[in-house]
Design an enzyme around this catalytic site. Structure first.
Site, short mmCIF file in Angstrom:
data_model
loop_
_atom_site.label_atom_id
_atom_site.label_comp_id
_atom_site.label_asym_id
_atom_site.label_seq_id
_atom_site.Cartn_x
_atom_site.Cartn_y
_atom_site.Cartn_z
N LYS A 88 -25.39 10.47 -89.33
CA LYS A 88 -24.30 11.46 -89.38
C LYS A 88 -24.76 12.87 -89.76
O LYS A 88 -25.32 13.56 -88.91
CB LYS A 88 -23.18 10.92 -90.27
N ASP A 101 -27.36 1.59 -97.30
CA ASP A 101 -26.87 2.26 -96.10
C ASP A 101 -26.12 3.50 -96.56
O ASP A 101 -24.96 3.43 -96.94
CB ASP A 101 -25.98 1.32 -95.29
N TYR A 130 -19.43 -1.19 -93.57
CA TYR A 130 -19.75 -1.14 -92.15
C TYR A 130 -21.18 -0.65 -91.99
O TYR A 130 -21.59 0.30 -92.65
CB TYR A 130 -18.79 -0.17 -91.43
C1 LIG Z 1 -21.35 5.42 -89.02
C2 LIG Z 1 -22.07 4.40 -89.82
C3 LIG Z 1 -23.06 3.57 -89.26
C4 LIG Z 1 -23.34 3.54 -87.80
O1 LIG Z 1 -23.80 4.76 -87.30
P1 LIG Z 1 -23.62 5.07 -85.73
O2 LIG Z 1 -24.34 6.37 -85.56
O3 LIG Z 1 -22.15 5.14 -85.49
O4 LIG Z 1 -24.26 3.96 -84.99
C5 LIG Z 1 -23.75 2.73 -90.09
N1 LIG Z 1 -23.50 2.67 -91.40
C6 LIG Z 1 -22.56 3.45 -91.98
C7 LIG Z 1 -22.35 3.37 -93.45
C8 LIG Z 1 -21.80 4.32 -91.20
O5 LIG Z 1 -20.84 5.05 -91.77
#
Ligand SMILES: *Cc1c(COP(=O)(O)O)cnc(C)c1O
Length: 415
Positions: free
Chosen positions: A261, A233, A139
């Site tokens: 995060k 990511d 994701y």
């Molecule tokens: C949470 C998440 C996102 C998106 O971040 P948001 O602050 O919710 O937009 C993107 N990549 C990964 C791996 C994530 O866990």
């Protein structure tokens, strides 16, 4: 609780601001939380829960961490947003660069989604190419180019994974299975025109599924050979698995890293960065446009700094060891009655109800979601809150003391 849910549905779309919060995957009404402290959340009826969601892993030191809160309060007194350059942004960037030396230049955003979208635009602008590759089960936020699933056939063309995403745009995103070296190699034989490849080097959004080292090494080699940028990511893994993230753990350097995060200390944030030359293609220096009214927001910056300055190899060693022991003991209890594969990376973990440890999303999808629902509801009733979906990671914070963990194990014992 019923009233809170009924009221929410009359004013918010679907009653929530992010779909997973609606508890569709687990049934029943969503819990409305009112406050949190340390390892605990309290709902609007003041029922206490031990929290293993931790705002999807964002809270390293738990809820309302004293030092983070004082940093936020001190900054709030001085102003919450200036829309100008501030020193707080530089300070957080310098702190991040200690753990991620490859991020020579950083740009902050207000969310992980924005950071991913901007990193992809930068990759496209830098390479002059349009097509990108992602992996099933990873994701990367809800940007149009990333909400794409594998199309039929050889997965060369993706198709929209949500209504409202133009087919023509989805076609520019190819999707391959995670951890499949053969398919990756075959794909690159005929696809040498990629702007970038984006991957969670330790997937944490289909439950915890680490990439195989050889898979990542092959990906690094193929991207380098074909001139595609490699984007890690690490929005979750970055500050969850160890100091320096998955790239340190695997000793593989991406061209761009995306964070989020934990680096905001529980406030909205995202960041992306890479080599100085590559990042100079962003505006105002370069021709790739990127901006944000609240980007680098002072409250997020000081909250993040308060968290990151307290992290070191030692912090991770002790928290990860505690997580390891907890996961082992909880796994033993769950394994008495269920087929079980336990996946852990640092202080995050997933219990998959399956015989075979999942290595990709099709394995993950085969795990038993009925048992997950049963365990979720059993825990919730006993005041243990875990993420309300079988395909998510659970998290520990430093506020999860032995006493808290023993209490949780008691709850597992009674399921
Ligand atoms: C949470 C998440 C996102 C998106 O971040 P948001 O602050 O919710 O937009 C993107 N990549 C990964 C791996 C994530 O866990």
């Amino acid at each position: 609780m019923k009233k809170a849910w009924a009221d929410a549905k009359t004013s918010l779309a679907g009653g929530v601001d992010s779909p997973v919060r609606a508890f569709k995957a687990v049934g029943g009404n969503p819990v409305f939380m009112a406050r949190g402290k340390g390892a605990h959340l309290f709902d609007v009826e003041n029922k206490r829960y031990i929290d293993y969601c931790l705002s999807w892993g964002a809270l390293f030191f738990g809820h309302a961490d004293t030092k983070t809160v004082s940093a936020i309060k001190a900054q709030a007194d001085k102003g919450t947003s200036f829309g100008t350059a501030t020193e707080m942004e530089t300070e957080l960037a310098v702190e991040i660069q200690k753990a991620f030396p490859g991020m020579q230049r950083i740009r902050f955003t207000s969310s992980g989604t924005e950071a991913v979208m901007s990193a992809i635009r930068l990759a496209r602008g830098f390479t002059g190419r349009e097509r990108i590759l992602k992996f099933e089960g990873c994701y990367h936020g809800h940007g149009d180019s990333l909400l794409v699933k594998a199309g039929s056939g050889l997965a060369t063309f993706g198709s929209p994974d949500s209504a409202g995403i133009p087919r023509e745009l989805a076609k520019l995103t190819a999707v391959l299975p995670y951890n499949d070296e053969k398919k990756l190699e075959t794909f690159f034989k005929t696809n040498r025109d990629l702007a970038c490849v984006i991957i969670e080097p330790i997937a944490a959004n289909m439950g915890v599924v680490p990439a195989k080292k050889n898979f990542l090494k092959l990906l690094r080699a193929l991207t380098r050979k074909t001139g595609a940028l490699l984007i890690f990511d690490e929005v979750i893994s970055g500050y969850r698995v160890c100091y320096g993230g998955a790239q340190h753990l695997y000793n593989i350097s991406p061209d761009l890293t995306v964070l989020g995060k934990i680096i905001g200390g529980g406030l909205p944030v995202g960041a992306f960065g890479g080599g100085a030359r590559l990042m100079s293609h962003l505006s105002p220096q370069g021709r790739v446009y990127q901006a944000g009214t609240l980007s680098g927001n002072p409250l997020s910056m000081v909250a993040g700094k308060s968290v990151l300055t307290r992290l070191s190899k030692k912090t991770y060693d002790s928290l990860n060891a505690r997580a390891g022991e907890f996961v082992l003991r909880a796994g033993r209890l769950l394994g008495r009655k269920n087929r079980l594969s336990v996946h852990q990376a640092g202080s995050m973990f997933t219990f998959f109800y399956s015989d075979k440890p999942p290595v990709d999303f099709s394995d993950v999808r085969r795990s038993d979601t009925k048992t997950f629902r049963h365990v979720f509801r059993g825990l919730l009733k006993q005041g243990v809150y875990t993420p309300p979906s079988a395909f998510e990671a659970s998290f520990l914070s430093t506020a999860h003391t032995s006493e808290v963990l023993e209490k949780t194990l008691d709850a597992y014992r009674r399921i």
